[in-house]
Design a protein around this motif. Structure first.
Motif, mmCIF file in Angstrom:
data_model
loop_
_atom_site.group_PDB
_atom_site.id
_atom_site.type_symbol
_atom_site.label_atom_id
_atom_site.label_comp_id
_atom_site.label_asym_id
_atom_site.label_seq_id
_atom_site.Cartn_x
_atom_site.Cartn_y
_atom_site.Cartn_z
ATOM 1 N N TYR A 175 -35.161 -37.322 -0.144
ATOM 2 C CA TYR A 175 -33.813 -37.706 0.253
ATOM 3 C C TYR A 175 -32.952 -36.474 0.472
ATOM 4 O O TYR A 175 -32.892 -35.580 -0.379
ATOM 5 C CB TYR A 175 -33.195 -38.580 -0.838
ATOM 6 C CG TYR A 175 -31.786 -39.024 -0.559
ATOM 7 C CD1 TYR A 175 -31.461 -39.693 0.616
ATOM 8 C CD2 TYR A 175 -30.767 -38.791 -1.487
ATOM 9 C CE1 TYR A 175 -30.173 -40.113 0.868
ATOM 10 C CE2 TYR A 175 -29.476 -39.218 -1.250
ATOM 11 C CZ TYR A 175 -29.180 -39.875 -0.067
ATOM 12 O OH TYR A 175 -27.891 -40.288 0.179
ATOM 13 N N ALA A 176 -32.293 -36.417 1.634
ATOM 14 C CA ALA A 176 -31.394 -35.302 1.955
ATOM 15 C C ALA A 176 -29.981 -35.844 2.147
ATOM 16 O O ALA A 176 -29.758 -36.730 2.988
ATOM 17 C CB ALA A 176 -31.859 -34.596 3.219
ATOM 18 N N PHE A 177 -29.038 -35.297 1.383
ATOM 19 C CA PHE A 177 -27.652 -35.767 1.447
ATOM 20 C C PHE A 177 -26.807 -34.831 2.312
ATOM 21 O O PHE A 177 -26.884 -33.612 2.183
ATOM 22 C CB PHE A 177 -27.040 -35.850 0.048
ATOM 23 C CG PHE A 177 -25.721 -36.582 0.035
ATOM 24 C CD1 PHE A 177 -25.677 -37.950 -0.121
ATOM 25 C CD2 PHE A 177 -24.523 -35.888 0.208
ATOM 26 C CE1 PHE A 177 -24.462 -38.637 -0.117
ATOM 27 C CE2 PHE A 177 -23.308 -36.558 0.222
ATOM 28 C CZ PHE A 177 -23.281 -37.935 0.061
ATOM 29 N N ALA A 178 -25.983 -35.433 3.174
ATOM 30 C CA ALA A 178 -25.173 -34.671 4.134
ATOM 31 C C ALA A 178 -23.865 -34.202 3.513
ATOM 32 O O ALA A 178 -22.766 -34.531 3.984
ATOM 33 C CB ALA A 178 -24.900 -35.528 5.368
ATOM 34 N N SER A 179 -23.971 -33.405 2.464
ATOM 35 C CA SER A 179 -22.760 -32.950 1.776
ATOM 36 C C SER A 179 -22.004 -31.888 2.555
ATOM 37 O O SER A 179 -20.893 -31.515 2.166
ATOM 38 C CB SER A 179 -23.109 -32.420 0.375
ATOM 39 O OG SER A 179 -24.298 -31.683 0.376
ATOM 40 N N HIS A 180 -22.563 -31.416 3.677
ATOM 41 C CA HIS A 180 -21.858 -30.402 4.473
ATOM 42 C C HIS A 180 -20.658 -30.974 5.214
ATOM 43 O O HIS A 180 -19.773 -30.233 5.613
ATOM 44 C CB HIS A 180 -22.813 -29.737 5.462
ATOM 45 C CG HIS A 180 -23.437 -30.659 6.454
ATOM 46 N ND1 HIS A 180 -24.163 -31.768 6.096
ATOM 47 C CD2 HIS A 180 -23.466 -30.629 7.814
ATOM 48 C CE1 HIS A 180 -24.612 -32.380 7.174
ATOM 49 N NE2 HIS A 180 -24.200 -31.714 8.228
ATOM 50 N N PHE A 181 -20.607 -32.301 5.390
ATOM 51 C CA PHE A 181 -19.431 -32.883 6.039
ATOM 52 C C PHE A 181 -18.967 -34.181 5.382
ATOM 53 O O PHE A 181 -17.899 -34.689 5.718
ATOM 54 C CB PHE A 181 -19.701 -33.144 7.534
ATOM 55 C CG PHE A 181 -20.614 -34.318 7.812
ATOM 56 C CD1 PHE A 181 -20.092 -35.584 8.004
ATOM 57 C CD2 PHE A 181 -21.982 -34.144 7.883
ATOM 58 C CE1 PHE A 181 -20.929 -36.671 8.254
ATOM 59 C CE2 PHE A 181 -22.827 -35.221 8.141
ATOM 60 C CZ PHE A 181 -22.292 -36.486 8.326
ATOM 61 N N ALA A 182 -19.752 -34.732 4.445
ATOM 62 C CA ALA A 182 -19.390 -35.994 3.790
ATOM 63 C C ALA A 182 -19.641 -35.877 2.290
ATOM 64 O O ALA A 182 -20.602 -36.449 1.759
ATOM 65 C CB ALA A 182 -20.195 -37.138 4.396
ATOM 66 N N PRO A 183 -18.798 -35.128 1.585
ATOM 67 C CA PRO A 183 -19.107 -34.796 0.193
ATOM 68 C C PRO A 183 -18.828 -35.897 -0.827
ATOM 69 O O PRO A 183 -19.318 -35.822 -1.952
ATOM 70 C CB PRO A 183 -18.182 -33.599 -0.070
ATOM 71 C CG PRO A 183 -16.995 -33.841 0.825
ATOM 72 C CD PRO A 183 -17.565 -34.453 2.072
ATOM 73 N N ALA A 184 -18.089 -36.922 -0.457
ATOM 74 C CA ALA A 184 -17.502 -37.839 -1.435
ATOM 75 C C ALA A 184 -18.522 -38.485 -2.370
ATOM 76 O O ALA A 184 -18.299 -38.561 -3.584
ATOM 77 C CB ALA A 184 -16.686 -38.911 -0.713
ATOM 78 N N GLN A 185 -19.637 -38.961 -1.833
ATOM 79 C CA GLN A 185 -20.570 -39.739 -2.647
ATOM 80 C C GLN A 185 -21.806 -38.947 -3.082
ATOM 81 O O GLN A 185 -22.794 -39.534 -3.505
ATOM 82 C CB GLN A 185 -21.002 -40.994 -1.883
ATOM 83 C CG GLN A 185 -19.847 -41.944 -1.585
ATOM 84 C CD GLN A 185 -20.317 -43.264 -0.987
ATOM 85 O OE1 GLN A 185 -21.205 -43.919 -1.524
ATOM 86 N NE2 GLN A 185 -19.728 -43.657 0.124
ATOM 87 N N LEU A 186 -21.729 -37.628 -3.001
ATOM 88 C CA LEU A 186 -22.893 -36.799 -3.313
ATOM 89 C C LEU A 186 -23.478 -37.114 -4.682
ATOM 90 O O LEU A 186 -24.671 -37.416 -4.806
ATOM 91 C CB LEU A 186 -22.525 -35.312 -3.232
ATOM 92 C CG LEU A 186 -23.585 -34.329 -3.747
ATOM 93 C CD1 LEU A 186 -24.847 -34.400 -2.902
ATOM 94 C CD2 LEU A 186 -23.039 -32.899 -3.776
ATOM 95 N N PHE A 187 -22.676 -37.060 -5.731
ATOM 96 C CA PHE A 187 -23.214 -37.201 -7.081
ATOM 97 C C PHE A 187 -23.621 -38.636 -7.383
ATOM 98 O O PHE A 187 -24.631 -38.871 -8.061
ATOM 99 C CB PHE A 187 -22.208 -36.671 -8.104
ATOM 100 C CG PHE A 187 -22.120 -35.163 -8.103
ATOM 101 C CD1 PHE A 187 -23.053 -34.400 -8.789
ATOM 102 C CD2 PHE A 187 -21.131 -34.510 -7.384
ATOM 103 C CE1 PHE A 187 -22.999 -33.015 -8.775
ATOM 104 C CE2 PHE A 187 -21.070 -33.121 -7.361
ATOM 105 C CZ PHE A 187 -21.998 -32.375 -8.057
ATOM 106 N N ASP A 188 -22.876 -39.606 -6.877
ATOM 107 C CA ASP A 188 -23.279 -41.008 -7.047
ATOM 108 C C ASP A 188 -24.617 -41.259 -6.358
ATOM 109 O O ASP A 188 -25.497 -41.934 -6.910
ATOM 110 C CB ASP A 188 -22.212 -41.947 -6.463
ATOM 111 C CG ASP A 188 -20.951 -41.997 -7.306
ATOM 112 O OD1 ASP A 188 -21.019 -41.609 -8.491
ATOM 113 O OD2 ASP A 188 -19.901 -42.416 -6.777
ATOM 114 N N ALA A 189 -24.773 -40.712 -5.151
ATOM 115 C CA ALA A 189 -26.005 -40.922 -4.401
ATOM 116 C C ALA A 189 -27.198 -40.275 -5.112
ATOM 117 O O ALA A 189 -28.265 -40.883 -5.233
ATOM 118 C CB ALA A 189 -25.860 -40.362 -2.985
#
Length: 335
Positions: free
Chosen positions: A190-204
């Motif tokens: 799983y790769a999270f797009a925290s470079h432009f959508a940081p809000a749900q990083l830790f929940d995800a």
């Protein structure tokens, strides 16, 4: 300084193949290959290109063709999509395309999949024609795509040739808890797009790591996070280079799309306070500075997230400065 050993973390590159002001689309593609060759020599793990459509600033619409171009010009770095927006394509076509890539460049191809259109709604309609997506379409399309890569469909009337029987790793990309839950259920990296959508990083990441179900291809969770990095010899130099990224982000929130602009001495007068706040929130996981600065901040980020891999995007106007940024970053994970 965090106790995280960055030598244990994989570092990779995401390229949106940006057009820079004053340069051609062809030059943007040539820069992509040159950058891939550069980061291959520096020891980066993979080079991903993302699918975007109808954007004056990016030329990554024909993603698979660019992946072939990069793979042909490199020899060892993994090459893949970050990602293919699966709702824009028939799963069979994706299986055939990536089957072809993996046949030409065996053992080097990654297939990252996303659910967003990678464009505006009108262009999405042009891509998808009359298809209306339901919440189950994306999971079902992934399942169909996976089936084409197995050897179990030899008697089926529709097969992916080439593609059948190839072990092409699939990665699920996302910016929400929906994608994290789906990746966990399917046992995919799983790769999270925290470079432009940081809000749900830790929940995800929490959902993914705690609900992961082992699959035939992945026995345990493998998490990746995408971040922005602008590195230079000094903090001040890096801050100036970063103004190109800020101008790009300003264009996104104001819907004024332009090629990547040269850096400016200051963003004062370019954005207002409200725009600045929106952009800094959107680009929360952006690491700007000298080697010492980014090493400290990235170490803290990895310690908090516990990701196994960082995928780095660097929107820098000058191509040589962009290459230098990745070079400085490579010194961080090698030291």
């Amino acid at each position: 300084m965090s106790n995280v050993d960055l030598k244990t973390i994989k570092f990779s590159v995401l390229d949106l193949v940006p057009i820079t002001q004053g340069h051609t689309q062809q030059k943007a593609m040539q820069n992509a290959l040159n950058l891939a060759q550069h980061v291959e020599a520096l020891g980066y793990t993979r080079y991903w290109i993302s699918e975007h459509h109808n954007m004056d600033s990016l030329v990554s619409s024909a993603t698979v063709i660019l992946l072939g171009y990069v793979a042909q010009g490199t020899s060892s770095i993994r090459v893949g999509s970050g990602g293919i927006m699966l709702p824009n394509h028939a799963p069979l076509v994706v299986a055939e395309q990536f089957g072809t890539l993996d046949t030409l460049y065996p053992g080097r191809i990654d297939l990252g999949l996303g659910r967003a259109p990678g464009t505006d709604q009108r262009t999405a309609m042009a891509l998808r024609r009359d298809r209306q997506e339901s919440v189950q379409d994306f999971p079902n399309n992934i399942q169909e795509l996976q089936a084409y890569f197995t050897n179990e469909d030899l008697g089926e009337p529709v097969r992916a040739i080439p593609g059948e029987g190839l072990e092409i790793p699939i990665y699920l990309l996302g910016s929400s808890t929906f994608s994290a839950d789906l990746a966990a259920k399917k046992g995919l990296p799983y790769a999270f797009a925290s470079h432009f959508a940081p809000a749900q990083l830790f929940d995800a990441l929490h959902i993914y790591n705690n609900t992961f179900q082992p699959s035939t291809t992945n026995s345990k969770p493998y998490s990746m996070a995408c971040i922005n990095v602008i590195a230079a010899e000094t903090d001040d130099d890096a801050q100036e280079l970063a103004t190109s990224l800020f101008q790009l982000a300003l264009g996104i929130i104001t819907n004024v799309r332009r090629p990547l602009q040269p850096p400016v001495k200051s963003m004062n007068g370019v954005w207002n306070e409200q725009q600045q706040a929106m952009i800094m929130n959107m680009l929360h996981y952006t690491f700007i500075g000298s080697k010492a600065t980014i090493e400290k901040e990235i170490s803290e980020f990895v310690a908090k997230t516990q990701v196994q891999e960082l995928i780095v995007v660097s929107h820098i106007y000058d191509h040589e400065a962009r290459k230098k940024s990745y070079e400085i970053l490579s010194d961080v994970f090698k030291s």
